[in-house]
Design a protein around this motif. Structure first.
Motif, PDB file in Angstrom:
ATOM      1  N   GLY A   1      38.027  12.677  49.229  1.00  0.00           N
ATOM      2  CA  GLY A   1      37.512  11.746  50.216  1.00  0.00           C
ATOM      3  C   GLY A   1      36.007  11.611  50.117  1.00  0.00           C
ATOM      4  O   GLY A   1      35.357  12.223  49.268  1.00  0.00           O
ATOM      5  N   ILE A   2      35.448  10.802  51.009  1.00  0.00           N
ATOM      6  CA  ILE A   2      34.015  10.554  51.005  1.00  0.00           C
ATOM      7  C   ILE A   2      33.524  10.466  52.449  1.00  0.00           C
ATOM      8  O   ILE A   2      34.200   9.902  53.310  1.00  0.00           O
ATOM      9  CB  ILE A   2      33.686   9.252  50.229  1.00  0.00           C
ATOM     10  N   ASP A   3      32.368  11.041  52.706  1.00  0.00           N
ATOM     11  CA  ASP A   3      31.709  10.958  54.008  1.00  0.00           C
ATOM     12  C   ASP A   3      31.011   9.602  54.087  1.00  0.00           C
ATOM     13  O   ASP A   3      29.915   9.415  53.575  1.00  0.00           O
ATOM     14  CB  ASP A   3      30.703  12.109  54.150  1.00  0.00           C
TER      15      ASP A   3
ATOM     16  N   GLU B   1      30.938   8.579  45.746  1.00  0.00           N
ATOM     17  CA  GLU B   1      29.617   8.596  46.378  1.00  0.00           C
ATOM     18  C   GLU B   1      28.807   7.361  45.988  1.00  0.00           C
ATOM     19  O   GLU B   1      28.169   6.728  46.840  1.00  0.00           O
ATOM     20  CB  GLU B   1      28.892   9.885  45.989  1.00  0.00           C
ATOM     21  N   ALA B   2      28.825   7.031  44.707  1.00  0.00           N
ATOM     22  CA  ALA B   2      28.095   5.854  44.246  1.00  0.00           C
ATOM     23  C   ALA B   2      28.668   4.577  44.855  1.00  0.00           C
ATOM     24  O   ALA B   2      27.920   3.681  45.294  1.00  0.00           O
ATOM     25  CB  ALA B   2      28.128   5.780  42.723  1.00  0.00           C
ATOM     26  N   MET B   3      29.982   4.468  44.899  1.00  0.00           N
ATOM     27  CA  MET B   3      30.623   3.286  45.463  1.00  0.00           C
ATOM     28  C   MET B   3      30.314   3.153  46.948  1.00  0.00           C
ATOM     29  O   MET B   3      30.124   2.037  47.453  1.00  0.00           O
ATOM     30  CB  MET B   3      32.129   3.346  45.206  1.00  0.00           C
ATOM     31  N   ALA B   4      30.249   4.275  47.655  1.00  0.00           N
ATOM     32  CA  ALA B   4      29.945   4.234  49.079  1.00  0.00           C
ATOM     33  C   ALA B   4      28.535   3.710  49.335  1.00  0.00           C
ATOM     34  O   ALA B   4      28.262   3.100  50.371  1.00  0.00           O
ATOM     35  CB  ALA B   4      30.109   5.623  49.700  1.00  0.00           C
TER      36      ALA B   4
ATOM     37  N   ALA C   1      32.161  -4.750  46.992  1.00  0.00           N
ATOM     38  CA  ALA C   1      33.603  -4.503  46.908  1.00  0.00           C
ATOM     39  C   ALA C   1      33.891  -3.013  46.781  1.00  0.00           C
ATOM     40  O   ALA C   1      34.897  -2.502  47.318  1.00  0.00           O
ATOM     41  CB  ALA C   1      34.189  -5.260  45.714  1.00  0.00           C
ATOM     42  N   ALA C   2      33.004  -2.290  46.081  1.00  0.00           N
ATOM     43  CA  ALA C   2      33.176  -0.846  45.925  1.00  0.00           C
ATOM     44  C   ALA C   2      33.077  -0.145  47.276  1.00  0.00           C
ATOM     45  O   ALA C   2      33.871   0.756  47.583  1.00  0.00           O
ATOM     46  CB  ALA C   2      32.120  -0.313  44.960  1.00  0.00           C
ATOM     47  N   ARG C   3      32.112  -0.543  48.091  1.00  0.00           N
ATOM     48  CA  ARG C   3      31.980   0.041  49.429  1.00  0.00           C
ATOM     49  C   ARG C   3      33.237  -0.226  50.252  1.00  0.00           C
ATOM     50  O   ARG C   3      33.753   0.673  50.934  1.00  0.00           O
ATOM     51  CB  ARG C   3      30.741  -0.532  50.129  1.00  0.00           C
TER      52      ARG C   3
ATOM     53  N   GLU D   1      35.921   2.612  51.897  1.00  0.00           N
ATOM     54  CA  GLU D   1      36.199   2.565  53.343  1.00  0.00           C
ATOM     55  C   GLU D   1      37.695   2.484  53.606  1.00  0.00           C
ATOM     56  O   GLU D   1      38.205   3.118  54.548  1.00  0.00           O
ATOM     57  CB  GLU D   1      35.496   1.366  53.978  1.00  0.00           C
ATOM     58  N   GLU D   2      38.400   1.722  52.788  1.00  0.00           N
ATOM     59  CA  GLU D   2      39.820   1.473  53.029  1.00  0.00           C
ATOM     60  C   GLU D   2      40.733   2.574  52.508  1.00  0.00           C
ATOM     61  O   GLU D   2      41.831   2.782  53.041  1.00  0.00           O
ATOM     62  CB  GLU D   2      40.210   0.139  52.385  1.00  0.00           C
ATOM     63  N   HIS D   3      40.295   3.295  51.463  1.00  0.00           N
ATOM     64  CA  HIS D   3      41.219   4.213  50.792  1.00  0.00           C
ATOM     65  C   HIS D   3      40.768   5.675  50.739  1.00  0.00           C
ATOM     66  O   HIS D   3      41.598   6.556  50.462  1.00  0.00           O
ATOM     67  CB  HIS D   3      41.464   3.738  49.350  1.00  0.00           C
ATOM     68  N   PHE D   4      39.488   5.970  50.977  1.00  0.00           N
ATOM     69  CA  PHE D   4      39.023   7.327  50.715  1.00  0.00           C
ATOM     70  C   PHE D   4      38.262   7.955  51.884  1.00  0.00           C
ATOM     71  O   PHE D   4      37.453   8.848  51.684  1.00  0.00           O
ATOM     72  CB  PHE D   4      38.147   7.330  49.455  1.00  0.00           C
TER      73      PHE D   4
END
Length: 404
Positions: free
Chosen positions: A175-177, A304-307, A375-377, A381-384
């Protein structure tokens, strides 16, 4: 329910994705169950519910794998009272296995990587690699449940350890914070981030490719350094790379970086581990993130980069295709790999050329890169999000306890 998490890494001593994973997982699990963390690198007097262990003095001069086993024995003894033990990486897998046997509780382990698929670690551990491989195999074959961080990782587990019951292997992504990994947006934060990157030697006005990772064979850094020679001259290469596995790979990367710096400007090598706000600033100042790994069960750095809103150019291997939506949130670079466990490209020149082409395309169209970054962000948000990852982990715990 009381769950004891056993791990090599835990803040403030975090070296890679597994440490980040345990820190975030423990935080979200504490909202639902009693969590005790047992980790390496000495006491954490200031952290409630966290016990840190040092290598027993009698093993201080022994092979590092034996020192690891010494910590595992102490952890196993202290797990008394837990309803379930959950270990992370081979460093703690033996502790979890022994704890399960000793106290009669189920042992669940999370698979962040597999020793047989990292044979270059023999350079680092010597004979200790045989011990780490034995400990991992023993734990996997005896575990009540195995959590794979990607479907690709699940396939690797069942291939490498065919005695493991497929019904015991569950897929739960990293996951990602989302709050902690976010592009600066206020005027104050943007100005502060600008100062950070300029102090590090990065020009925020130039396009940039950024890499974040340890200097280890699996991360593919030597291939990236070769590919960087073909990038347009105005493009910067920012390497947040440290903690080399061995003196040999440290020397190889150091020499390649020096050679590249002699050929072109804008090659910035940051060897220290940056605090999260500074790393976010570096990511936000870049155009594209690159993950040239030849072995990557998932790649939390990609999340992390995508977020932060960056597209990812990553190798189409392991769990990376489960994170990067090719053509939408980034680009997957094809690779044909050796099946000897090293992941070595069968045609390294082709891999390097394809990597260079994908990076060049990404940095040459800033508007398209920004669109893919947005789109990466949305994808993370939707999956991780960690709330969903925590609930899925609890589902695994409940299923394992019901079977026990």
């Amino acid at each position: 329910m009381r769950v004891d998490l056993l791990t090599r890494e835990y803040p403030p001593h975090v070296y890679g994705g597994a440490g980040v994973h345990v820190a975030e997982l423990s935080a979200v699990l504490r909202e639902h169950v009693d969590v005790r963390v047992r980790c390496f690198d000495g006491p954490r007097a200031e952290a409630a519910g966290v016990t840190g262990y040092s290598v027993p003095a009698v093993l201080g001069g022994a092979n590092a794998a034996l020192g690891t086993f010494g910590v595992d024995l102490e952890m196993a003894a202290d797990v008394a009272g837990a309803d379930l033990v959950h270990s992370h990486t081979w460093y703690a897998n033996l502790g979890g296995h022994l704890a399960g046997l000793l106290h009669g509780v189920p042992h669940v382990l999370s698979a962040h990587s597999l020793e047989p698929l990292r044979p270059w670690k023999a350079e680092q551990l010597g004979g200790g690699y045989a011990l780490s491989s034995w400990a991992e195999r023993t734990a996997y074959e005896g575990a009540a449940g195995v959590i794979a961080v990607s479907a690709g990782m699940r396939e690797d587990i069942l291939r490498v350890y065919p005695r493991v019951d497929p019904e015991k292997v569950h897929v739960v992504h990293n996951g990602i914070d989302l709050a902690g990994w976010r592009r600066p947006d206020s005027e104050h934060d943007v100005a502060a981030a600008d100062r950070v990157v300029r102090d590090l030697g990065i020009d925020p006005e130039r396009p940039a490719v950024v890499f974040v990772g340890r200097i280890t064979r699996q991360k593919g850094l030597p291939y990236l350094l070769r590919a960087a020679r073909a990038l347009p001259p105005e493009v910067q290469l920012v390497l947040c790379a440290g903690a080399p596995d061995t003196p040999e790979i440290a020397a190889e990367v150091s020499g390649a970086v020096a050679a590249l710096q002699s050929e072109r400007s804008g090659v910035v090598w940051i060897e220290q581990m940056l605090p999260r706000p500074e790393l976010v600033a570096v990511l936000a100042a870049s155009t594209v993130f690159v993950c040239p790994s030849v072995y990557e069960p998932l790649g939390i750095v990609n999340l992390e980069a995508m977020a932060v809103g960056l597209p990812v150019v990553g190798t189409a291997t392991g769990g990376i295709p489960e994170v990067v939506d090719d053509g939408v949130t980034g680009t997957l670079v094809p690779i044909e790999q050796s099946d000897d466990g090293t992941g070595t490209p069968l045609d390294p020149d082709r891999f390097v050329a394809d990597l260079a082409a994908a990076l060049t395309a990404a940095v040459s169209d800033g508007a398209r890169a920004a669109e893919m970054g947005r789109a990466a962000r949305r994808r993370v948000e939707e999956h991780f999000a960690w709330d969903a990852i925590g609930e899925r982990t609890l589902e695994v715990y409940r299923a394992v306890l019901e079977r026990s």
